[in-house]
Design an enzyme around this catalytic site. Structure first.
Site, PDB file in Angstrom:
ATOM      1  N   CYS A 247     -33.507   8.366  33.017  1.00 38.75           N
ATOM      2  CA  CYS A 247     -33.360   9.482  33.964  1.00 38.75           C
ATOM      3  C   CYS A 247     -34.610  10.359  34.041  1.00 38.75           C
ATOM      4  O   CYS A 247     -34.631  11.361  34.742  1.00 38.75           O
ATOM      5  CB  CYS A 247     -32.147  10.331  33.596  1.00 38.75           C
ATOM      6  SG  CYS A 247     -32.410  11.325  32.124  1.00 38.75           S
TER       7      CYS A 247
ATOM      8  N   TYR B 151     -22.135  -7.897 -15.647  1.00 37.61           N
ATOM      9  CA  TYR B 151     -22.885  -9.069 -16.075  1.00 37.61           C
ATOM     10  C   TYR B 151     -23.445  -9.027 -17.484  1.00 37.61           C
ATOM     11  O   TYR B 151     -24.031 -10.004 -17.937  1.00 37.61           O
ATOM     12  CB  TYR B 151     -24.017  -9.362 -15.092  1.00 37.61           C
ATOM     13  CG  TYR B 151     -24.940  -8.178 -14.864  1.00 37.61           C
ATOM     14  CD1 TYR B 151     -24.932  -7.513 -13.649  1.00 37.61           C
ATOM     15  CD2 TYR B 151     -25.793  -7.729 -15.857  1.00 37.61           C
ATOM     16  CE1 TYR B 151     -25.758  -6.429 -13.427  1.00 37.61           C
ATOM     17  CE2 TYR B 151     -26.626  -6.649 -15.649  1.00 37.61           C
ATOM     18  CZ  TYR B 151     -26.610  -5.997 -14.442  1.00 37.61           C
ATOM     19  OH  TYR B 151     -27.417  -4.927 -14.231  1.00 37.61           O
TER      20      TYR B 151
ATOM     21  N   CYS C  22     -37.168  10.198  29.216  1.00 40.44           N
ATOM     22  CA  CYS C  22     -36.057   9.240  29.163  1.00 40.44           C
ATOM     23  C   CYS C  22     -36.307   8.068  30.111  1.00 40.44           C
ATOM     24  O   CYS C  22     -36.608   8.274  31.288  1.00 40.44           O
ATOM     25  CB  CYS C  22     -34.754   9.940  29.537  1.00 40.44           C
ATOM     26  SG  CYS C  22     -33.358   8.811  29.566  1.00 40.44           S
TER      27      CYS C  22
ATOM     28  N   ASP D  70     -27.050  -7.637  -5.500  1.00 40.85           N
ATOM     29  CA  ASP D  70     -28.026  -6.710  -4.949  1.00 40.85           C
ATOM     30  C   ASP D  70     -27.382  -5.354  -4.680  1.00 40.85           C
ATOM     31  O   ASP D  70     -26.708  -5.158  -3.672  1.00 40.85           O
ATOM     32  CB  ASP D  70     -28.592  -7.307  -3.653  1.00 40.85           C
ATOM     33  CG  ASP D  70     -29.950  -6.735  -3.338  1.00 40.85           C
ATOM     34  OD1 ASP D  70     -30.518  -6.044  -4.207  1.00 40.85           O
ATOM     35  OD2 ASP D  70     -30.434  -6.968  -2.224  1.00 40.85           O
TER      36      ASP D  70
ATOM     37  N   ASP E 114       0.999   4.244  -2.732  1.00 37.02           N
ATOM     38  CA  ASP E 114       0.707   5.642  -2.409  1.00 37.02           C
ATOM     39  C   ASP E 114       1.830   6.566  -2.860  1.00 37.02           C
ATOM     40  O   ASP E 114       1.586   7.659  -3.359  1.00 37.02           O
ATOM     41  CB  ASP E 114       0.483   5.806  -0.905  1.00 37.02           C
ATOM     42  CG  ASP E 114      -0.860   5.248  -0.489  1.00 37.02           C
ATOM     43  OD1 ASP E 114      -1.687   5.003  -1.401  1.00 37.02           O
ATOM     44  OD2 ASP E 114      -1.067   5.050   0.714  1.00 37.02           O
TER      45      ASP E 114
ATOM     46  N   GLU F 105     -23.484  -4.063 -11.560  1.00 39.74           N
ATOM     47  CA  GLU F 105     -24.144  -3.666 -10.319  1.00 39.74           C
ATOM     48  C   GLU F 105     -23.102  -3.069  -9.378  1.00 39.74           C
ATOM     49  O   GLU F 105     -22.062  -3.674  -9.140  1.00 39.74           O
ATOM     50  CB  GLU F 105     -24.774  -4.925  -9.702  1.00 39.74           C
ATOM     51  CG  GLU F 105     -25.878  -4.669  -8.745  1.00 39.74           C
ATOM     52  CD  GLU F 105     -27.240  -4.423  -9.414  1.00 39.74           C
ATOM     53  OE1 GLU F 105     -27.329  -4.398 -10.659  1.00 39.74           O
ATOM     54  OE2 GLU F 105     -28.207  -4.232  -8.657  1.00 39.74           O
TER      55      GLU F 105
ATOM     56  N   ASP G 139       0.840  -1.201   0.000  1.00 42.27           N
ATOM     57  CA  ASP G 139       0.000   0.000   0.000  1.00 42.27           C
ATOM     58  C   ASP G 139       0.869   1.241   0.000  1.00 42.27           C
ATOM     59  O   ASP G 139       0.595   2.224  -0.678  1.00 42.27           O
ATOM     60  CB  ASP G 139      -0.880   0.045   1.262  1.00 42.27           C
ATOM     61  CG  ASP G 139      -1.995  -0.970   1.192  1.00 42.27           C
ATOM     62  OD1 ASP G 139      -2.110  -1.621   0.138  1.00 42.27           O
ATOM     63  OD2 ASP G 139      -2.730  -1.101   2.190  1.00 42.27           O
TER      64      ASP G 139
HETATM   65  P1  AMP Z   1     -35.349  -6.141 -11.140  1.00 46.23           P
HETATM   66  O1  AMP Z   1     -34.832  -4.823 -10.620  1.00 46.23           O
HETATM   67  O2  AMP Z   1     -35.898  -7.020 -10.092  1.00 46.23           O
HETATM   68  O3  AMP Z   1     -36.204  -5.978 -12.379  1.00 46.23           O
HETATM   69  O4  AMP Z   1     -34.049  -6.921 -11.617  1.00 46.23           O
HETATM   70  C1  AMP Z   1     -33.318  -6.476 -12.703  1.00 46.23           C
HETATM   71  C2  AMP Z   1     -32.007  -5.959 -12.212  1.00 46.23           C
HETATM   72  O5  AMP Z   1     -31.223  -6.984 -11.647  1.00 46.23           O
HETATM   73  C3  AMP Z   1     -31.166  -5.443 -13.327  1.00 46.23           C
HETATM   74  O6  AMP Z   1     -31.489  -4.131 -13.635  1.00 46.23           O
HETATM   75  C4  AMP Z   1     -29.798  -5.538 -12.752  1.00 46.23           C
HETATM   76  O7  AMP Z   1     -29.450  -4.304 -12.148  1.00 46.23           O
HETATM   77  C5  AMP Z   1     -29.889  -6.538 -11.642  1.00 46.23           C
HETATM   78  N1  AMP Z   1     -28.948  -7.654 -11.774  1.00 46.23           N
HETATM   79  C6  AMP Z   1     -28.163  -8.099 -10.762  1.00 46.23           C
HETATM   80  N2  AMP Z   1     -27.404  -9.119 -11.137  1.00 46.23           N
HETATM   81  C7  AMP Z   1     -27.682  -9.357 -12.440  1.00 46.23           C
HETATM   82  C8  AMP Z   1     -27.194 -10.289 -13.382  1.00 46.23           C
HETATM   83  N3  AMP Z   1     -26.285 -11.209 -13.056  1.00 46.23           N
HETATM   84  N4  AMP Z   1     -27.700 -10.226 -14.636  1.00 46.23           N
HETATM   85  C9  AMP Z   1     -28.638  -9.306 -14.963  1.00 46.23           C
HETATM   86  N5  AMP Z   1     -29.136  -8.400 -14.113  1.00 46.23           N
HETATM   87  C10 AMP Z   1     -28.668  -8.417 -12.849  1.00 46.23           C
HETATM   88 ZN    ZN Z   2     -31.752  10.306  30.100  1.00 49.06          ZN
END
Ligand code: AMP
Ligand code: ZN
Length: 672
Positions: free
Chosen positions: A413, A229, A410, A122, A43, A177, A39
């Site tokens: 107190c 993806y 509270c 997600d 830097d 994502e 690191d």
């Molecule tokens: P939804 O929002 O439930 O319609 O799901 C679609 C979203 O899933 C897409 O817009 C992507 O952002 C997300 N997503 C996450 N992983 C994947 C993946 N492996 N392939 C395609 N979409 C993905």
């Molecule tokens: Zn208090």
């Protein structure tokens, strides 16, 4: 070619070489997870590149690794139309749904169908456009047709390549994502809690909120990642989706290797079953699997519905939920006085653990769901640290049930609570008389990152407070062995250790003492900044709000909180006592001696080999004394510090521009 021109060429090459080198290390570390440099060395090189770029603005590159640290502010994000629409995905919730999907597919395409299985990450979706291998722009999904341009923020995410390698198409979009891996999320929250702020609720919202922050330096601090993806474009060099993922990986993108080709629906289902269990071991969150028809020609034949591709299907894992009874709502008081309502539940098994409590966050949250004691509730474990209540089963509500009345006083107190504008939470204003606040502040004071008092733990602090031996952290310094010996389970040895630990904490440097004071919003980093800038507690206590805001990275929330802290007489008294006891309330003489403004306004170039100090030390000394270090000689250079073996071309150049050349000794004399 004249001498100047040669110099010019060398500089550009040097800059490009550094950029290339840093890019490679970055890729190894963030994409391959395989560090190829320390690191520290990274830097140093990055700093070197920054200095070179600053001195040679003609070689600006919008995709330089130096832009990863952020700094640009975006006031308004512009709307951009996607060249290729970002579709949603159709959802399925059972294996039967998937089999139905396959039946439909078989009616529409000829031949065998192969699938690619990927995890559904997600976070927040993003579309990145590359032209000639360079990142042109990053656009959020928006409504699928158009989104916001967030390029400056996205560039701070280290795993996103700014420049591609290998054999990439001239122009394409790639979708992915933006996620916040769990560990980074946890760390961010620990820091927030330490600074007395509310933790973020879950990684997904925090990741998506990061895209639209105005200050890109703030985004750079968040440990975001980007998993890719999907590629969109014309005349792309692959025939299957799986191949496209492999290619993207070759070009430098982070594409999880979990993706797999399944030649039958049975294999798809095996993939689902496997990841339904093993997803809990992943470093990031996933809420399902995305199954795509692998063959691109088949994909084209299948096409799209109004909302989503016919060739892809999301399968959502079941969120782990459980039904239980809410026995009682209790209220916790934090060290800043913030009140957190807690749901005490009838214990229930959920995602491998027994859940007894759930967070209710604040009064609004309770009102929104109309949660009442005695209710039958559905709890869910998402990215949150503790489970949350997602639903109240009204059909099961008892006829005599009464709406929850949020506490007005509270629970510890009995002081009347306040709720200030902009705060979601209620606060107990009795800072000095409310036991959990008193104990919490002292516990924070002694914690590892603060005063790190050996021999004293959180429980002992509570014991000392409840026995009336201490009431604030300054009192620690007046404790005597004879006072603490009578306490429960306190042996002679531990009592002595405690006192010794308190004594040793007098050596803890000012920046950590400042953090230990527990000023709201003053976390570790902010404390460092303030200590460096103000040098001692008096200067900080006397600073006005405007002055504070002018300090790098200090905003008005922090400024107001600092002002408020020092406006309270008790706080000023406590600090005065700490000072009398010998706690460090200014930066050390050594540090101070090393910091002056003697060289301010001067730019130095260091060249050659030195005897008394190393080149790195020399540069540090220059910066500590307010000077600037540059690596190339220009009209702006004030001095060249020449060591042994200074390059002859540098010498000629300095002489030509009339820049003063000084020796190592002459320089050291300058600052002595
Ligand atoms: P939804 O929002 O439930 O319609 O799901 C679609 C979203 O899933 C897409 O817009 C992507 O952002 C997300 N997503 C996450 N992983 C994947 C993946 N492996 N392939 C395609 N979409 C993905
Ligand atoms: Zn208090």
């Amino acid at each position: 070619m004249n001498e100047f021109y040669i110099c010019f060429m060398n500089m550009e090459e040097q800059i490009n070489q550094l950029r290339e080198e840093l890019r490679k290390h970055n890729y190894n570390y963030y994409v391959l997870d395989n560090a190829s440099i320390s690191d520290y060395d990274f830097d140093v090189k990055l700093k070197q590149l920054q200095v070179l770029e600053e001195a040679n603005p003609e070689f600006y590159d919008a995709n330089s690794p130096t832009l990863r640290v952020g700094g640009a502010i975006t006031k308004n994000f512009i709307t951009v139309i996607h060249d290729f629409r970002m579709y949603s995905l159709a959802n399925s919730y059972s294996k039967e749904d998937l089999e139905d999907w396959e039946t439909r597919l078989k009616k529409m395409v000829d031949g065998e169908i192969e699938y690619t299985c990927e995890l559904k990450y997600d976070g927040a979706s993003i579309s990145l456009t590359y032209e000639n291998g360079l990142l042109q722009r990053a656009v959020s999904r928006g409504d699928g047709y158009q989104g916001d341009e967030v390029t400056t923020n996205i560039k701070t995410i280290n795993s996103i390549p700014l420049k591609l390698k290998g054999d990439f198409p001239k122009k394409f979009d790639i979708r992915g994502e933006i996620i916040l891996p769990l560990e980074g999320f946890k760390k961010m929250n620990e820091e927030r809690i330490e600074a007395g702020e509310d933790p973020y609720r879950n990684p997904r919202n925090t990741a998506s909120g990061s895209l639209k922050l105005q200050d890109s330096a703030e985004v750079a601090k968040r440990p975001l990642d980007c998993l890719l993806y999907q590629i969109a474009g014309e005349r792309l060099p692959f025939d299957s989706h799986f191949e496209s993922l492999e290619k993207a990986r070759d070009w430098g993108f982070k594409v999880p290797t979990i993706a797999k080709v399944a030649s039958t629906m049975t294999e798809v289902i095996e993939f689902l079953d496997y990841w339904d269990i093993h997803r809990h071991d992943l470093p990031y969150e996933t809420d399902g699997v995305v199954i795509k028809v692998n063959n691109i020609f088949q994909q084209e034949e299948l096409g799209y519905t109004a909302k989503s591709p016919r060739w892809a299907m999301a399968y959502k894992f079941k969120t782990e939920q459980a039904v239980t009874v809410l026995n009682e709502i209790t209220y916790q008081v934090g060290r800043t006085g913030a009140i957190t309502p807690v749901a005490n539940l009838e214990p229930v098994a959920l995602a491998g653990t027994t859940v007894k409590r759930a967070s209710l966050h604040n009064a609004d949250q309770i009102a929104k769901l109309d949660i009442r004691e005695g209710d039958t509730v559905m709890v869910e474990k998402g990215g949150e640290i503790i489970p949350k209540i997602v639903e109240v089963d009204l059909s099961n509500r008892k006829p005599n049930s009464e709406p929850t009345r949020y506490i007005t006083h509270c629970p510890e107190c009995n002081t009347e609570l306040i709720r200030q504008e902009g705060d979601a939470k209620h606060f107990c204003p009795n800072t000095d008389g409310c036991p959990p606040q008193i104990i919490g502040r002292i516990q924070h004071f002694i914690s590892r990152k603060a005063m790190d008092i050996d021999g004293l733990g959180g429980e002992t602090v509570a014991l000392l407070v409840t026995n009336g031996l201490i009431n604030n952290y300054a009192d620690l310094y007046e404790l005597e062995v004879s006072q603490i010996l009578p306490l429960d389970r306190m042996a002679e040895k531990s009592a002595e250790n405690l006192i010794a630990g308190v004594e040793a904490s007098k050596q803890i440097p000012f920046e950590r003492v400042l953090f230990a004071l527990g000023i709201r919003f003053v976390g570790e980093t902010v404390a460092k900044k303030l200590a460096k800038h103000y040098k001692n507690i008096e200067a900080l206590a006397n600073a006005s709000e405007e002055e504070l805001i002018n300090v790098d990275e200090i905003g008005d929330v922090i400024a107001k909180s600092v002002i408020n802290f020092f406006s309270i007489e008790d706080n000023r008294n406590t600090i005065h006592r700490l000072k009398l006891f010998g706690v460090q309330l200014e930066i050390s003489q050594e540090e101070l001696a090393n910091q002056t403004n003697k060289l301010s306004g001067s730019t130095f170039v260091v060249s050659g080999v030195f005897v008394k100090v190393t080149r790195t030390e020399l540069k540090k000394i220059i910066e500590q004394n307010g000077g600037k270090v540059s690596s190339s000689i220009s009209k702006k250079t004030s001095f060249v510090i020449a060591g042994d073996k200074m390059g002859p071309s540098k010498k000629t150049k300095a002489e030509g521009l009339g820049v003063t050349i000084i020796s190592e000794d002459e320089f050291l004399l300058m600052i002595s």
